[in-house]
Structures are given as C-alpha cells and as structure tokens.
Design a protein around this motif. Structure first.
Motif, mmCIF file in Angstrom:
data_model
loop_
_atom_site.group_PDB
_atom_site.id
_atom_site.type_symbol
_atom_site.label_atom_id
_atom_site.label_comp_id
_atom_site.label_asym_id
_atom_site.label_seq_id
_atom_site.Cartn_x
_atom_site.Cartn_y
_atom_site.Cartn_z
ATOM 1 N N VAL A 1 0.855 -1.182 0.000
ATOM 2 C CA VAL A 1 0.000 0.000 0.000
ATOM 3 C C VAL A 1 0.895 1.236 0.000
ATOM 4 N N ASN A 2 0.561 2.238 -0.812
ATOM 5 C CA ASN A 2 1.284 3.506 -0.799
ATOM 6 C C ASN A 2 0.595 4.452 0.163
ATOM 7 N N VAL A 3 1.376 5.084 1.044
ATOM 8 C CA VAL A 3 0.837 6.067 1.972
ATOM 9 C C VAL A 3 1.666 7.342 1.881
ATOM 10 N N THR A 4 1.018 8.482 2.111
ATOM 11 C CA THR A 4 1.690 9.772 2.149
ATOM 12 C C THR A 4 1.788 10.194 3.606
ATOM 13 N N LEU A 5 2.991 10.527 4.035
ATOM 14 C CA LEU A 5 3.214 10.869 5.430
ATOM 15 C C LEU A 5 2.830 12.318 5.727
ATOM 16 N N SER A 6 2.257 12.540 6.908
ATOM 17 C CA SER A 6 1.903 13.894 7.326
ATOM 18 C C SER A 6 2.894 14.434 8.350
ATOM 19 N N HIS A 7 3.750 13.573 8.884
ATOM 20 C CA HIS A 7 4.745 13.970 9.872
ATOM 21 C C HIS A 7 6.070 13.310 9.554
ATOM 22 N N HIS A 8 7.144 13.861 10.138
ATOM 23 C CA HIS A 8 8.465 13.268 9.988
ATOM 24 C C HIS A 8 8.455 11.890 10.640
ATOM 25 N N LEU A 9 9.067 10.918 9.974
ATOM 26 C CA LEU A 9 9.101 9.557 10.497
ATOM 27 C C LEU A 9 10.450 8.946 10.173
ATOM 28 N N ALA B 1 6.302 12.734 2.023
ATOM 29 C CA ALA B 1 6.969 11.614 1.354
ATOM 30 C C ALA B 1 5.972 10.484 1.155
ATOM 31 N N GLU B 2 6.056 9.832 0.004
ATOM 32 C CA GLU B 2 5.193 8.696 -0.270
ATOM 33 C C GLU B 2 6.017 7.428 -0.109
ATOM 34 N N ILE B 3 5.560 6.519 0.743
ATOM 35 C CA ILE B 3 6.276 5.275 0.992
ATOM 36 C C ILE B 3 5.355 4.094 0.726
ATOM 37 N N THR B 4 5.951 2.950 0.455
ATOM 38 C CA THR B 4 5.203 1.722 0.211
ATOM 39 C C THR B 4 5.375 0.829 1.430
ATOM 40 N N VAL B 5 4.252 0.433 2.025
ATOM 41 C CA VAL B 5 4.275 -0.359 3.252
ATOM 42 C C VAL B 5 3.283 -1.514 3.149
ATOM 43 N N TYR C 1 0.963 -2.367 8.462
ATOM 44 C CA TYR C 1 1.759 -1.218 8.896
ATOM 45 C C TYR C 1 1.056 0.084 8.520
ATOM 46 N N ALA C 2 0.409 0.121 7.357
ATOM 47 C CA ALA C 2 -0.345 1.310 6.950
ATOM 48 C C ALA C 2 -1.464 1.588 7.950
ATOM 49 N N ARG C 3 -2.136 0.553 8.407
ATOM 50 C CA ARG C 3 -3.203 0.702 9.394
ATOM 51 C C ARG C 3 -2.652 1.267 10.703
ATOM 52 N N ARG C 4 -1.486 0.770 11.129
ATOM 53 C CA ARG C 4 -0.858 1.282 12.343
ATOM 54 C C ARG C 4 -0.469 2.745 12.199
ATOM 55 N N LEU C 5 0.108 3.102 11.029
ATOM 56 C CA LEU C 5 0.508 4.492 10.800
ATOM 57 C C LEU C 5 -0.704 5.421 10.793
ATOM 58 N N ARG C 6 -1.815 4.965 10.191
ATOM 59 C CA ARG C 6 -3.032 5.783 10.178
ATOM 60 C C ARG C 6 -3.562 5.981 11.596
ATOM 61 N N GLY C 7 -3.555 4.926 12.384
ATOM 62 C CA GLY C 7 -4.045 4.991 13.755
ATOM 63 C C GLY C 7 -3.221 5.925 14.635
#
Length: 89
Positions: A49-57, A68-72, A76-82
């Motif tokens: 899944v591609n996700v776009t980050l809203s904060h530094h990670l 930044a757009e990362i592939t996860v 992990y995408a669900r965890r990052l969204r939460g």
C-alpha cells in the motif's frame, strides 16, 4: 586473552575489490525498480500500500519527511493511520 588473526582491509584493498564502476545507467536502473517495502515485510497474499506521510518519520534508520510517499504493508499502513502519521487525502 584471544587474539584476532584476521587482517583488516584497508581502503586500497576495498577499492581493488570493487572493479565495476557505477554508471549513470546503473543508477537509473536502481530508481526504475519497484519501490522497496518500508517497515515490516508483507504477509502472505498481501499487496503493498502507498501512503503519504503527514509527519516526519524515521524507519529502519532512514528519515522520511512530511509529504513523502512510501510503500508499506497493509498492517503497517493501518498502524501508521491509527497513530496519525499519514496525510488525509
């Protein structure tokens, strides 16, 4: 006390081992490949899944800036969204 019997390679020795020069074509080939999965590996039958980050990670020693757009993996995408790390789109 044990002693180390292996010899340490110098920079000259390391340079001799890598005889293949890095060309612009080799760099382009690396960028054309599918993006690497960031974070935990994919489970069986999962699609990345591609996700776009809203904060530094920082993941595995690599810094990703906001936007930044990362592939996860989907988990992990669900965890990052939460945790609020992904941008709302």
């Amino acid at each position: 006390m044990a002693t180390n019997t292996t010899t340490k390679k110098t920079t000259a020795d390391a340079a001799e081992e890598s005889t293949e020069p890095v060309t612009a074509e080799a760099r382009l080939e690396r960028t054309r490949r599918a993006p690497a999965i960031v974070g935990p590996p994919l489970g069986e039958g999962q699609e990345p899944v591609n996700v776009t980050l809203s904060h530094h990670l920082r993941i595995d020693g690599t810094d990703y800036t906001p936007g930044a757009e990362i592939t996860v993996s989907p988990d992990y995408a669900r965890r990052l969204r939460g945790q609020g790390f992904t941008a709302r789109t």
